[in-house]
Design a protein around this motif. Structure first.
Motif, PDB file in Angstrom:
ATOM      1  N   ALA A 313       0.821  -1.210   0.000  1.00  9.66           N
ATOM      2  CA  ALA A 313       0.000   0.000   0.000  1.00  9.66           C
ATOM      3  C   ALA A 313       0.855   1.259   0.000  1.00  9.66           C
ATOM      4  O   ALA A 313       0.576   2.229  -0.711  1.00  9.66           O
ATOM      5  CB  ALA A 313      -0.934  -0.004   1.211  1.00  9.66           C
ATOM      6  N   SER A 314       1.934   1.240   0.802  1.00  7.31           N
ATOM      7  CA  SER A 314       2.813   2.415   0.852  1.00  7.31           C
ATOM      8  C   SER A 314       3.527   2.631  -0.475  1.00  7.31           C
ATOM      9  O   SER A 314       3.700   3.766  -0.929  1.00  7.31           O
ATOM     10  CB  SER A 314       3.832   2.252   1.979  1.00  7.31           C
ATOM     11  N   GLY A 315       3.939   1.553  -1.141  1.00  8.98           N
ATOM     12  CA  GLY A 315       4.607   1.668  -2.433  1.00  8.98           C
ATOM     13  C   GLY A 315       3.687   2.193  -3.517  1.00  8.98           C
ATOM     14  O   GLY A 315       4.069   3.043  -4.328  1.00  8.98           O
ATOM     15  N   ALA A 316       2.439   1.696  -3.518  1.00 10.47           N
ATOM     16  CA  ALA A 316       1.469   2.184  -4.497  1.00 10.47           C
ATOM     17  C   ALA A 316       1.193   3.667  -4.277  1.00 10.47           C
ATOM     18  O   ALA A 316       1.061   4.445  -5.232  1.00 10.47           O
ATOM     19  CB  ALA A 316       0.171   1.376  -4.395  1.00 10.47           C
ATOM     20  N   GLY A 317       1.107   4.061  -3.010  1.00  7.39           N
ATOM     21  CA  GLY A 317       0.895   5.476  -2.701  1.00  7.39           C
ATOM     22  C   GLY A 317       2.028   6.337  -3.197  1.00  7.39           C
ATOM     23  O   GLY A 317       1.812   7.426  -3.747  1.00  7.39           O
ATOM     24  N   LEU A 318       3.254   5.859  -3.039  1.00 11.32           N
ATOM     25  CA  LEU A 318       4.413   6.633  -3.496  1.00 11.32           C
ATOM     26  C   LEU A 318       4.454   6.740  -5.017  1.00 11.32           C
ATOM     27  O   LEU A 318       4.880   7.762  -5.561  1.00 11.32           O
ATOM     28  CB  LEU A 318       5.701   5.995  -2.977  1.00 11.32           C
ATOM     29  N   LEU A 319       4.005   5.695  -5.714  1.00 10.07           N
ATOM     30  CA  LEU A 319       3.983   5.751  -7.170  1.00 10.07           C
ATOM     31  C   LEU A 319       2.984   6.775  -7.693  1.00 10.07           C
ATOM     32  O   LEU A 319       3.108   7.265  -8.818  1.00 10.07           O
ATOM     33  CB  LEU A 319       3.648   4.364  -7.742  1.00 10.07           C
ATOM     34  N   LEU A 320       1.977   7.100  -6.871  1.00  9.10           N
ATOM     35  CA  LEU A 320       1.000   8.111  -7.266  1.00  9.10           C
ATOM     36  C   LEU A 320       1.414   9.520  -6.850  1.00  9.10           C
ATOM     37  O   LEU A 320       0.751  10.492  -7.210  1.00  9.10           O
ATOM     38  CB  LEU A 320      -0.368   7.784  -6.659  1.00  9.10           C
ATOM     39  N   LEU A 321       2.499   9.630  -6.089  1.00 10.76           N
ATOM     40  CA  LEU A 321       2.940  10.943  -5.622  1.00 10.76           C
ATOM     41  C   LEU A 321       3.263  11.899  -6.769  1.00 10.76           C
ATOM     42  O   LEU A 321       2.944  13.091  -6.684  1.00 10.76           O
ATOM     43  CB  LEU A 321       4.148  10.786  -4.706  1.00 10.76           C
ATOM     44  N   PRO A 322       3.891  11.452  -7.874  1.00  9.83           N
ATOM     45  CA  PRO A 322       4.137  12.384  -8.992  1.00  9.83           C
ATOM     46  C   PRO A 322       2.855  12.987  -9.549  1.00  9.83           C
ATOM     47  O   PRO A 322       2.865  14.134 -10.025  1.00  9.83           O
ATOM     48  CB  PRO A 322       4.829  11.501 -10.039  1.00  9.83           C
ATOM     49  N   MET A 323       1.751  12.244  -9.495  1.00 13.63           N
ATOM     50  CA  MET A 323       0.477  12.802  -9.934  1.00 13.63           C
ATOM     51  C   MET A 323       0.070  13.966  -9.032  1.00 13.63           C
ATOM     52  O   MET A 323      -0.447  14.982  -9.499  1.00 13.63           O
ATOM     53  CB  MET A 323      -0.601  11.711  -9.922  1.00 13.63           C
ATOM     54  N   SER A 324       0.343  13.813  -7.730  1.00 14.50           N
ATOM     55  CA  SER A 324       0.021  14.872  -6.777  1.00 14.50           C
ATOM     56  C   SER A 324       0.804  16.134  -7.096  1.00 14.50           C
ATOM     57  O   SER A 324       0.248  17.237  -7.167  1.00 14.50           O
ATOM     58  CB  SER A 324       0.362  14.417  -5.359  1.00 14.50           C
ATOM     59  N   VAL A 325       2.100  15.972  -7.271  1.00 12.49           N
ATOM     60  CA  VAL A 325       2.962  17.128  -7.521  1.00 12.49           C
ATOM     61  C   VAL A 325       2.563  17.833  -8.813  1.00 12.49           C
ATOM     62  O   VAL A 325       2.436  19.067  -8.864  1.00 12.49           O
ATOM     63  CB  VAL A 325       4.437  16.686  -7.575  1.00 12.49           C
ATOM     64  N   THR A 326       2.339  17.051  -9.859  1.00 12.18           N
ATOM     65  CA  THR A 326       1.955  17.634 -11.145  1.00 12.18           C
ATOM     66  C   THR A 326       0.638  18.393 -11.024  1.00 12.18           C
ATOM     67  O   THR A 326       0.494  19.510 -11.539  1.00 12.18           O
ATOM     68  CB  THR A 326       1.821  16.532 -12.209  1.00 12.18           C
ATOM     69  N   SER A 327      -0.329  17.797 -10.354  1.00 11.22           N
ATOM     70  CA  SER A 327      -1.635  18.418 -10.202  1.00 11.22           C
ATOM     71  C   SER A 327      -1.548  19.746  -9.479  1.00 11.22           C
ATOM     72  O   SER A 327      -2.142  20.753  -9.901  1.00 11.22           O
ATOM     73  CB  SER A 327      -2.575  17.472  -9.441  1.00 11.22           C
ATOM     74  N   VAL A 328      -0.791  19.784  -8.396  1.00 10.14           N
ATOM     75  CA  VAL A 328      -0.666  21.014  -7.607  1.00 10.14           C
ATOM     76  C   VAL A 328       0.026  22.105  -8.419  1.00 10.14           C
ATOM     77  O   VAL A 328      -0.400  23.269  -8.423  1.00 10.14           O
ATOM     78  CB  VAL A 328       0.095  20.735  -6.303  1.00 10.14           C
ATOM     79  N   VAL A 329       1.107  21.743  -9.113  1.00  9.56           N
ATOM     80  CA  VAL A 329       1.844  22.736  -9.902  1.00  9.56           C
ATOM     81  C   VAL A 329       0.959  23.304 -11.003  1.00  9.56           C
ATOM     82  O   VAL A 329       0.885  24.523 -11.210  1.00  9.56           O
ATOM     83  CB  VAL A 329       3.123  22.105 -10.492  1.00  9.56           C
ATOM     84  N   VAL A 330       0.261  22.432 -11.716  1.00  3.27           N
ATOM     85  CA  VAL A 330      -0.599  22.877 -12.821  1.00  3.27           C
ATOM     86  C   VAL A 330      -1.724  23.775 -12.312  1.00  3.27           C
ATOM     87  O   VAL A 330      -2.012  24.834 -12.880  1.00  3.27           O
ATOM     88  CB  VAL A 330      -1.169  21.661 -13.573  1.00  3.27           C
ATOM     89  N   ALA A 331      -2.381  23.366 -11.220  1.00  2.00           N
ATOM     90  CA  ALA A 331      -3.485  24.161 -10.671  1.00  2.00           C
ATOM     91  C   ALA A 331      -3.001  25.515 -10.165  1.00  2.00           C
ATOM     92  O   ALA A 331      -3.662  26.541 -10.359  1.00  2.00           O
ATOM     93  CB  ALA A 331      -4.177  23.395  -9.556  1.00  2.00           C
ATOM     94  N   THR A 332      -1.844  25.530  -9.526  1.00  2.17           N
ATOM     95  CA  THR A 332      -1.320  26.781  -8.979  1.00  2.17           C
ATOM     96  C   THR A 332      -0.938  27.753 -10.088  1.00  2.17           C
ATOM     97  O   THR A 332      -1.241  28.953 -10.016  1.00  2.17           O
ATOM     98  CB  THR A 332      -0.100  26.510  -8.095  1.00  2.17           C
ATOM     99  N   VAL A 333      -0.283  27.241 -11.123  1.00  2.00           N
ATOM    100  CA  VAL A 333       0.158  28.099 -12.227  1.00  2.00           C
ATOM    101  C   VAL A 333      -1.031  28.649 -13.005  1.00  2.00           C
ATOM    102  O   VAL A 333      -1.067  29.822 -13.390  1.00  2.00           O
ATOM    103  CB  VAL A 333       1.101  27.317 -13.162  1.00  2.00           C
ATOM    104  N   SER A 334      -2.035  27.804 -13.227  1.00  4.15           N
ATOM    105  CA  SER A 334      -3.170  28.220 -14.062  1.00  4.15           C
ATOM    106  C   SER A 334      -4.284  28.896 -13.268  1.00  4.15           C
ATOM    107  O   SER A 334      -5.180  29.502 -13.863  1.00  4.15           O
ATOM    108  CB  SER A 334      -3.749  27.005 -14.795  1.00  4.15           C
ATOM    109  N   GLY A 335      -4.240  28.796 -11.930  1.00  2.00           N
ATOM    110  CA  GLY A 335      -5.371  29.213 -11.117  1.00  2.00           C
ATOM    111  C   GLY A 335      -5.738  30.677 -11.221  1.00  2.00           C
ATOM    112  O   GLY A 335      -6.920  31.021 -11.179  1.00  2.00           O
ATOM    113  N   ARG A 336      -4.787  31.566 -11.332  1.00  2.00           N
ATOM    114  CA  ARG A 336      -5.101  32.996 -11.344  1.00  2.00           C
ATOM    115  C   ARG A 336      -5.439  33.519 -12.730  1.00  2.00           C
ATOM    116  O   ARG A 336      -5.705  34.711 -12.884  1.00  2.00           O
ATOM    117  CB  ARG A 336      -3.945  33.793 -10.741  1.00  2.00           C
ATOM    118  N   ARG A 337      -5.423  32.664 -13.723  1.00  2.00           N
ATOM    119  CA  ARG A 337      -5.853  33.073 -15.055  1.00  2.00           C
ATOM    120  C   ARG A 337      -7.347  32.800 -15.165  1.00  2.00           C
ATOM    121  O   ARG A 337      -7.788  31.659 -15.043  1.00  2.00           O
ATOM    122  CB  ARG A 337      -5.080  32.302 -16.123  1.00  2.00           C
ATOM    123  N   PRO A 338      -8.157  33.827 -15.399  1.00  2.00           N
ATOM    124  CA  PRO A 338      -9.597  33.659 -15.311  1.00  2.00           C
ATOM    125  C   PRO A 338     -10.226  32.851 -16.436  1.00  2.00           C
ATOM    126  O   PRO A 338     -11.295  32.292 -16.272  1.00  2.00           O
ATOM    127  CB  PRO A 338     -10.115  35.111 -15.327  1.00  2.00           C
TER     128      PRO A 338
END
Length: 470
Positions: A313-338
């Motif tokens: 379970a911990s290994g599967a969670g870590l493999l999904l961590l790059p999805m987390s990072v990508t999602s946060v970066v994309v949302a943060t960069v695009s968020g203030r553009r209306p």
């Protein structure tokens, strides 16, 4: 009606700016649902082993929460519109703590499912309350769209939803699968403390001199019950297709619900208004299709990593961590553009690409490819939810913001229910690569449908075009 909340700003709040004291309790309360939705993904296998249950049974841990939330979100959202957010927020977060205790002590899978129902009901209030207060503050300050606050709310929810499997895996590794239920207790306490200290004491939206009985008359109890029955029958039909007669029940109860709402003086869901608001209906449809893909990928891919590829379970969670990072970066960069349409187009194309890449995975796929799939899936995760949330903010009637926000979440959870059924159908007796590929073809079809819906909606180019951040 001149305002959405009749209140005096709390001490320290700037009269001309958004009351930043509200941000922390709103963000903390709104993560209760996504954290419980996502952490469970890495625990379905160990819970199944603990209770001797196959995936077709443990998937009810997912569906039970989504059914309760899908029904409860618009109901609680309407109550927020009528009574203000404070009482609903505090009652809901208290229920989350009780559900955490029940789940941590559950002696059977049935009791565990019951705790997930309580979690679903308890997490219904925070998001409608947040959208209600954001709209209220926008009206108070005279600034149309607090884009920074909306972005923070969306990014927080997305971050928790995607980090959830990683966090869940770590908690399981530290203390077993029951820890994902126990963690709700301190979260509930924190929400209760912050909510009590910072949320404004509000009054119902009523004309001067209107009685409490008059407010109660605005609650369409029959409509709420029929709505719940329709969703319940629909969900059970998806989860148990051999009970074909439930499809007939779903249609009949749904027709009764529509008939009642069209005749009600103060309907729970104003179907006439909803039917004439095509942009808002399109937003709900996009939310539904996008959530089918997102949740089916989250649960199906995670179970395949554990059941077929043999990751813990911990290994599967870590493999999904790059999805987390990508999602946060994309949302943060695009968020203030209306502008919203561009986010939706890129997000839909990203979904098609990610689901197509899943078709190439097999029992011996390299780890770098597994990580690549997660990274690609993070791009639409960071765009679609934010865009649909902001579209709802601009398209909904301000006087029904709680209801509209709740209904947006309902369509999200309807998609999650369909996703749960799809995962159960793909892995009826256990996870296989062939089952993953069958699931991926279904998700590609949903993603293509989402892209077509976005391209066909010309009104999106005008949504948020003139908004300004606070």
């Amino acid at each position: 009606m001149t305002s959405l909340l009749h209140r005096t700003p709390p001490p320290g709040a700037a009269a001309a700016g958004f009351d930043r004291r509200l941000v922390l309790p709103l963000m903390l309360g709104s993560i209760l649902n996504p954290i419980n939705s996502s952490m469970i993904a890495v625990t379905l296998v160990p819970i199944g082993i603990a209770f001797g249950a196959p995936p077709a049974q443990t998937v009810w841990l997912v569906s039970a929460l989504y059914l309760a939330t899908a029904v409860g979100q618009p109901v609680v959202g309407r109550l927020v519109d009528l009574y203000g957010p404070r009482r609903l927020y505090l009652a809901g977060t208290a229920l989350v703590g009780l559900a955490g205790v029940l789940g941590a002590l559950a002696p059977s899978l049935a009791v565990l499912v019951a705790s997930r129902v309580l979690l679903g009901l308890g997490t219904c209030a925070a998001f409608p309350a947040a959208m209600y207060l954001i709209r209220s503050e926008a009206r108070r300050t005279g600034k149309d769209s607090p884009a920074g606050v909306l972005t923070a709310l969306s990014v927080t929810n997305q971050t928790i939803a995607i980090v959830g499997p990683t966090l869940g895996g770590l908690l399981v590794g530290l203390g077993g699968w029951r820890t994902i239920f126990t963690v709700n207790i301190p979260l509930s306490i924190a929400c209760l403390v912050l909510g009590s200290l910072r949320l404004p004491r509000s009054t119902p939206l009523e004309a001067p001199g209107r009685s409490a009985r008059g407010v109660l008359s605005d609650i369409d109890a029959v409509g709420m019950v029929l709505f719940a029955a329709t969703l319940g029958a629909f969900m059970t039909t998806l989860m148990t297709p051999r009970w074909w007669w439930l499809a007939i029940v779903t249609v009949l109860v749904g027709a009764a619900f529509a008939r009642h709402e069209l005749r009600a003086t103060t309907p729970f869901l104003d179907l006439r208004v909803l039917a004439t608001s095509r942009p808002l209906l399109a937003t709900y449809a996009r939310q539904w299709l996008g959530s089918i893909v997102a949740y089916a990928f989250l649960y199906g891919y995670t179970q395949w990593l554990e059941g077929t590829r043999g990751f813990a379970a911990s290994g599967a969670g870590l493999l999904l961590l790059p999805m987390s990072v990508t999602s946060v970066v994309v949302a943060t960069v695009s968020g203030r553009r209306p502008q919203i349409r561009r986010k939706l187009v890129v997000g839909a194309v990203g979904l098609v690409a990610a689901c197509t890449l899943v078709l190439t995975l097999g029992d011996s796929s390299a780890v770098w490819l597994l990580v690549g799939v997660a990274v690609l899936a993070g791009v639409p995760q960071g765009l679609l939810s934010l865009a649909n949330q902001n579209a709802t903010y601009h398209q909904a009637d301000p006087g029904r913001m709680g209801s509209a926000a709740g209904l947006l979440r309902t369509f999200l959870y309807l998609g999650a229910i369909v996703a749960s059924a799809a995962v159960a159908a793909a892995f009826p007796r256990g996870t296989t690569s062939a089952g993953l590929h069958g699931l991926a073809w279904f998700l590609v079809a949903c993603a293509v449908g989402l892209l077509v819906l976005v391209l066909a909606d010309r009104s999106l180019s005008r949504v948020g075009a003139r908004s300004a951040a606070p």
